[in-house]
Design a protein around this motif. Structure first.
Motif, PDB file in Angstrom:
ATOM      1  N   VAL A 168       0.818  -1.220   0.000  1.00  0.00           N
ATOM      2  CA  VAL A 168       0.000   0.000   0.000  1.00  0.00           C
ATOM      3  C   VAL A 168       0.853   1.271   0.000  1.00  0.00           C
ATOM      4  O   VAL A 168       0.317   2.370   0.088  1.00  0.00           O
ATOM      5  CB  VAL A 168      -0.962   0.044   1.212  1.00  0.00           C
ATOM      6  N   SER A 169       2.189   1.131  -0.094  1.00  0.00           N
ATOM      7  CA  SER A 169       3.028   2.326  -0.006  1.00  0.00           C
ATOM      8  C   SER A 169       3.794   2.607  -1.294  1.00  0.00           C
ATOM      9  O   SER A 169       3.831   3.735  -1.771  1.00  0.00           O
ATOM     10  CB  SER A 169       4.025   2.209   1.152  1.00  0.00           C
ATOM     11  N   GLY A 170       4.449   1.600  -1.866  1.00  0.00           N
ATOM     12  CA  GLY A 170       5.216   1.790  -3.090  1.00  0.00           C
ATOM     13  C   GLY A 170       6.604   2.354  -2.894  1.00  0.00           C
ATOM     14  O   GLY A 170       7.322   2.596  -3.851  1.00  0.00           O
ATOM     15  N   SER A 171       7.010   2.552  -1.629  1.00  0.00           N
ATOM     16  CA  SER A 171       8.309   3.176  -1.360  1.00  0.00           C
ATOM     17  C   SER A 171       9.107   2.329  -0.383  1.00  0.00           C
ATOM     18  O   SER A 171       8.595   1.935   0.664  1.00  0.00           O
ATOM     19  CB  SER A 171       8.115   4.583  -0.796  1.00  0.00           C
ATOM     20  N   SER A 172      10.361   2.081  -0.720  1.00  0.00           N
ATOM     21  CA  SER A 172      11.232   1.291   0.139  1.00  0.00           C
ATOM     22  C   SER A 172      11.552   2.016   1.435  1.00  0.00           C
ATOM     23  O   SER A 172      11.453   1.459   2.528  1.00  0.00           O
ATOM     24  CB  SER A 172      12.525   0.947  -0.609  1.00  0.00           C
ATOM     25  N   MET A 173      11.956   3.290   1.321  1.00  0.00           N
ATOM     26  CA  MET A 173      12.358   4.036   2.509  1.00  0.00           C
ATOM     27  C   MET A 173      11.165   4.327   3.427  1.00  0.00           C
ATOM     28  O   MET A 173      11.291   4.341   4.647  1.00  0.00           O
ATOM     29  CB  MET A 173      13.073   5.324   2.106  1.00  0.00           C
ATOM     30  N   ALA A 174       9.979   4.547   2.827  1.00  0.00           N
ATOM     31  CA  ALA A 174       8.781   4.749   3.643  1.00  0.00           C
ATOM     32  C   ALA A 174       8.441   3.486   4.410  1.00  0.00           C
ATOM     33  O   ALA A 174       8.040   3.536   5.585  1.00  0.00           O
ATOM     34  CB  ALA A 174       7.601   5.156   2.754  1.00  0.00           C
ATOM     35  N   THR A 175       8.610   2.325   3.780  1.00  0.00           N
ATOM     36  CA  THR A 175       8.344   1.058   4.448  1.00  0.00           C
ATOM     37  C   THR A 175       9.312   0.846   5.606  1.00  0.00           C
ATOM     38  O   THR A 175       8.913   0.449   6.708  1.00  0.00           O
ATOM     39  CB  THR A 175       8.464  -0.115   3.446  1.00  0.00           C
ATOM     40  N   ALA A 176      10.602   1.116   5.379  1.00  0.00           N
ATOM     41  CA  ALA A 176      11.598   0.949   6.444  1.00  0.00           C
ATOM     42  C   ALA A 176      11.325   1.896   7.606  1.00  0.00           C
ATOM     43  O   ALA A 176      11.428   1.511   8.776  1.00  0.00           O
ATOM     44  CB  ALA A 176      13.002   1.195   5.879  1.00  0.00           C
ATOM     45  N   ALA A 177      10.965   3.145   7.302  1.00  0.00           N
ATOM     46  CA  ALA A 177      10.712   4.122   8.361  1.00  0.00           C
ATOM     47  C   ALA A 177       9.479   3.758   9.169  1.00  0.00           C
ATOM     48  O   ALA A 177       9.492   3.792  10.408  1.00  0.00           O
ATOM     49  CB  ALA A 177      10.541   5.510   7.743  1.00  0.00           C
ATOM     50  N   ALA A 178       8.396   3.380   8.485  1.00  0.00           N
ATOM     51  CA  ALA A 178       7.146   3.060   9.178  1.00  0.00           C
ATOM     52  C   ALA A 178       7.291   1.809  10.041  1.00  0.00           C
ATOM     53  O   ALA A 178       6.879   1.796  11.211  1.00  0.00           O
ATOM     54  CB  ALA A 178       6.024   2.868   8.162  1.00  0.00           C
ATOM     55  N   MET A 179       7.884   0.756   9.490  1.00  0.00           N
ATOM     56  CA  MET A 179       8.018  -0.484  10.241  1.00  0.00           C
ATOM     57  C   MET A 179       9.088  -0.364  11.317  1.00  0.00           C
ATOM     58  O   MET A 179       9.014  -1.045  12.346  1.00  0.00           O
ATOM     59  CB  MET A 179       8.349  -1.639   9.297  1.00  0.00           C
ATOM     60  N   GLY A 180      10.084   0.495  11.107  1.00  0.00           N
ATOM     61  CA  GLY A 180      11.101   0.697  12.136  1.00  0.00           C
ATOM     62  C   GLY A 180      10.513   1.250  13.415  1.00  0.00           C
ATOM     63  O   GLY A 180      10.877   0.838  14.525  1.00  0.00           O
ATOM     64  N   LYS A 181       9.570   2.175  13.279  1.00  0.00           N
ATOM     65  CA  LYS A 181       8.930   2.764  14.458  1.00  0.00           C
ATOM     66  C   LYS A 181       8.119   1.737  15.237  1.00  0.00           C
ATOM     67  O   LYS A 181       8.009   1.812  16.463  1.00  0.00           O
ATOM     68  CB  LYS A 181       8.015   3.913  14.034  1.00  0.00           C
ATOM     69  N   LEU A 182       7.540   0.768  14.515  1.00  0.00           N
ATOM     70  CA  LEU A 182       6.690  -0.225  15.173  1.00  0.00           C
ATOM     71  C   LEU A 182       7.472  -1.426  15.684  1.00  0.00           C
ATOM     72  O   LEU A 182       7.292  -1.867  16.823  1.00  0.00           O
ATOM     73  CB  LEU A 182       5.620  -0.712  14.185  1.00  0.00           C
ATOM     74  N   SER A 227       4.806  -0.094  -7.015  1.00  0.00           N
ATOM     75  CA  SER A 227       6.187   0.326  -6.856  1.00  0.00           C
ATOM     76  C   SER A 227       6.440   1.596  -7.673  1.00  0.00           C
ATOM     77  O   SER A 227       6.217   1.612  -8.887  1.00  0.00           O
ATOM     78  CB  SER A 227       7.134  -0.781  -7.330  1.00  0.00           C
ATOM     79  N   ILE A 228       6.895   2.636  -7.008  1.00  0.00           N
ATOM     80  CA  ILE A 228       7.185   3.901  -7.697  1.00  0.00           C
ATOM     81  C   ILE A 228       8.319   3.711  -8.706  1.00  0.00           C
ATOM     82  O   ILE A 228       8.301   4.264  -9.807  1.00  0.00           O
ATOM     83  CB  ILE A 228       7.530   4.985  -6.667  1.00  0.00           C
ATOM     84  N   LEU A 229       9.319   2.917  -8.332  1.00  0.00           N
ATOM     85  CA  LEU A 229      10.435   2.671  -9.246  1.00  0.00           C
ATOM     86  C   LEU A 229       9.951   1.977 -10.520  1.00  0.00           C
ATOM     87  O   LEU A 229      10.405   2.288 -11.629  1.00  0.00           O
ATOM     88  CB  LEU A 229      11.503   1.818  -8.561  1.00  0.00           C
ATOM     89  N   MET A 230       9.028   1.022 -10.376  1.00  0.00           N
ATOM     90  CA  MET A 230       8.503   0.323 -11.540  1.00  0.00           C
ATOM     91  C   MET A 230       7.747   1.282 -12.459  1.00  0.00           C
ATOM     92  O   MET A 230       7.848   1.200 -13.693  1.00  0.00           O
ATOM     93  CB  MET A 230       7.569  -0.810 -11.090  1.00  0.00           C
ATOM     94  N   ILE A 231       6.984   2.190 -11.859  1.00  0.00           N
ATOM     95  CA  ILE A 231       6.212   3.148 -12.657  1.00  0.00           C
ATOM     96  C   ILE A 231       7.151   4.020 -13.491  1.00  0.00           C
ATOM     97  O   ILE A 231       6.953   4.203 -14.701  1.00  0.00           O
ATOM     98  CB  ILE A 231       5.330   4.019 -11.749  1.00  0.00           C
ATOM     99  N   LEU A 232       8.186   4.559 -12.849  1.00  0.00           N
ATOM    100  CA  LEU A 232       9.119   5.425 -13.558  1.00  0.00           C
ATOM    101  C   LEU A 232       9.931   4.646 -14.585  1.00  0.00           C
ATOM    102  O   LEU A 232      10.229   5.156 -15.676  1.00  0.00           O
ATOM    103  CB  LEU A 232      10.041   6.128 -12.564  1.00  0.00           C
ATOM    104  N   TYR A 233      10.295   3.410 -14.256  1.00  0.00           N
ATOM    105  CA  TYR A 233      11.010   2.575 -15.229  1.00  0.00           C
ATOM    106  C   TYR A 233      10.152   2.374 -16.475  1.00  0.00           C
ATOM    107  O   TYR A 233      10.638   2.479 -17.611  1.00  0.00           O
ATOM    108  CB  TYR A 233      11.354   1.224 -14.601  1.00  0.00           C
TER     109      TYR A 233
END
Length: 422
Positions: A125-139, A171-177
């Motif tokens: 539901v996010s499409g971003s690697s760094m957003a996933t790491a940041a969100a799950m890191g807090k939890l 995936s945002i990277l896939m879209i831009l690719y």
């Protein structure tokens, strides 16, 4: 000046600016614009005409960047980001982690495995690697440290699991690719699903094996009853609905990637509002963060468009393609060389920047070798994932460092306040 030489000089200057920590959008945009002026202002074998170079460069910059960011397909990026922020602020992330924890915590390394599962679900539901790491890191990091997990395991699992955000759709990277290589974005998103899930499974399998060999590395928490496990499933319905809306529509061929993104963003907002878990302040934060992230991504896209225009005119892409093609190596050998290049670049550069920087050079090589560009897109994103957690740098590690630092500061403040009250 010879155009190929000019292109090589421009590429070296661009890499030097990146090494000096100049933001990628500015580095690519500046080199691209000045390079266009030089390419047309100092034509080989003709008198110098800077005014002509300026006019051509200005004409290019006044049209091409807008054309790039006004692409219909590119609208999917802010919509997918908005979907992810709605899901995060509504607490869907916490629900997903709680469910994974309830079902997996009783196994060796269960909390770490639950973290990987949570990363995979949030990636959907996010499409971003760094957003996933940041969100799950807090939890997840505080929970694993509380359970006496090894600190390296607790942080490493989140950093590695966060990379799933770049592969599991959307995936945002896939879209831009897909946009820059003129491939079907829908096919790219669907192609990344199985490799992403397989990567998550292998991470979990590795954790299970390591925790079985050394139980002190990941102590088991208190057991969870079957009633608690069944009850935790209610926290997954929202994410499952969103996943079915987005990927179901794409697989069925009912909607395009942009339409799926719009349905996903609307669906996330409706689910959050129906469950009364999204306040007015959360709505505002979701929109503002989406604007900030989108602006950052689009700035890089504009810079990349200018740089790609300059590089294409110089013809250096053809020189690089010819260099690789004429090497006395089989196609798989050249592919391995490109793979090593992406892993090395990923240790110190943003994955989006790496992709947009290298695609003009790499795409002709891959096509000449006979490889399918959809298949190579999955391979490239996977390689960028590896680079994001590879020493000496690794962007996901730096993101997680900031999250863990904030957690430690909060714990120290809480500890100080409790001592003061005593």
């Amino acid at each position: 000046m010879d155009l190929v030489t000019l292109g090589a000089i421009g590429l070296c200057i661009m890499l030097a600016l990146i090494a000096l920590r100049v933001p990628l959008a500015y580095a690519m945009g500046a080199v691209g614009f000045v390079g266009l002026i030089a390419a047309f202002g100092f034509p080989e074998g003709r008198p110098v005409n800077l005014m002509r170079g300026w006019n051509v460069a200005w004409s290019y910059i006044s049209f091409e960047p807008y054309s790039a960011v006004s692409s219909y397909t590119l609208i999917a990026i802010p919509l997918f980001l908005l979907m992810g922020f709605f899901a995060f602020y509504a607490g869907f992330t916490r629900d997903m982690y709680a469910t994974a924890r309830a079902w997996l915590s009783g196994m060796p390394g269960g909390l770490a495995m639950a973290t990987v599962a949570g990363c995979a679900m949030f990636a959907a539901v996010s499409g971003s690697s760094m957003a996933t790491a940041a969100a799950m890191g807090k939890l997840a990091v505080p929970e694993m440290l509380k359970a006496k997990y090894d600190k390296g395991l607790a942080t490493g699992v989140v950093a590695a699991g966060g990379t799933l955000g770049a592969l599991i759709p959307p995936s945002i990277l896939m879209i831009l690719y897909g946009i820059f290589t003129e491939q079907s974005v829908g096919k790219l998103l669907m192609a990344g699903l199985i490799p992403g899930l397989l990567t998550a499974f292998m991470y979990m399998l590795m954790i299970f094996v390591r925790a079985t060999i050394n139980p002190k590395w990941a102590p088991r928490p208190a057991s969870v009853t079957w009633g608690e496990r069944i009850g935790s499933l209610k926290g997954t319905w929202s994410v499952l609905i969103l996943f079915v809306i987005v990927m179901g529509g794409l697989y069925a061929g009912i909607v395009t990637a942009t339409e799926a993104a719009a349905m996903g963003a609307l669906g996330a907002w409706v689910l959050a509002m129906v469950s009364k878990r999204l306040s007015l302040a959360d709505n505002k934060s979701s929109v503002l963060e989406t604007i900030v992230q989108t602006s950052s991504i689009f700035a890089i896209v504009v810079g990349a468009k200018l740089f790609v225009g300059f590089i294409t005119i110089t013809g250096i892409t053809g020189v690089f393609a010819g260099f690789f093609i004429n090497m006395d190596l089989p196609p798989i050998g050249i592919l391995l060389m490109l793979s090593l290049m992406y892993i090395i670049l990923g240790t110190f550069m943003d994955p989006l920047g790496i992709m947009l920087l290298t695609l003009p050079v790499v795409t002709p090589v891959v096509q000449s070798l006979g490889y399918d560009l959809i298949w190579f897109g999955v391979i490239m994103v996977k390689l960028l994932e590896i680079g994001m957690i590879t020493p000496p740098l690794g962007l996901n590690v730096f993101v997680l460092k900031g999250v863990v630092g904030a957690i430690r500061s909060n714990l120290k403040r809480s500890s100080g306040a409790s001592h003061g009250s005593c």
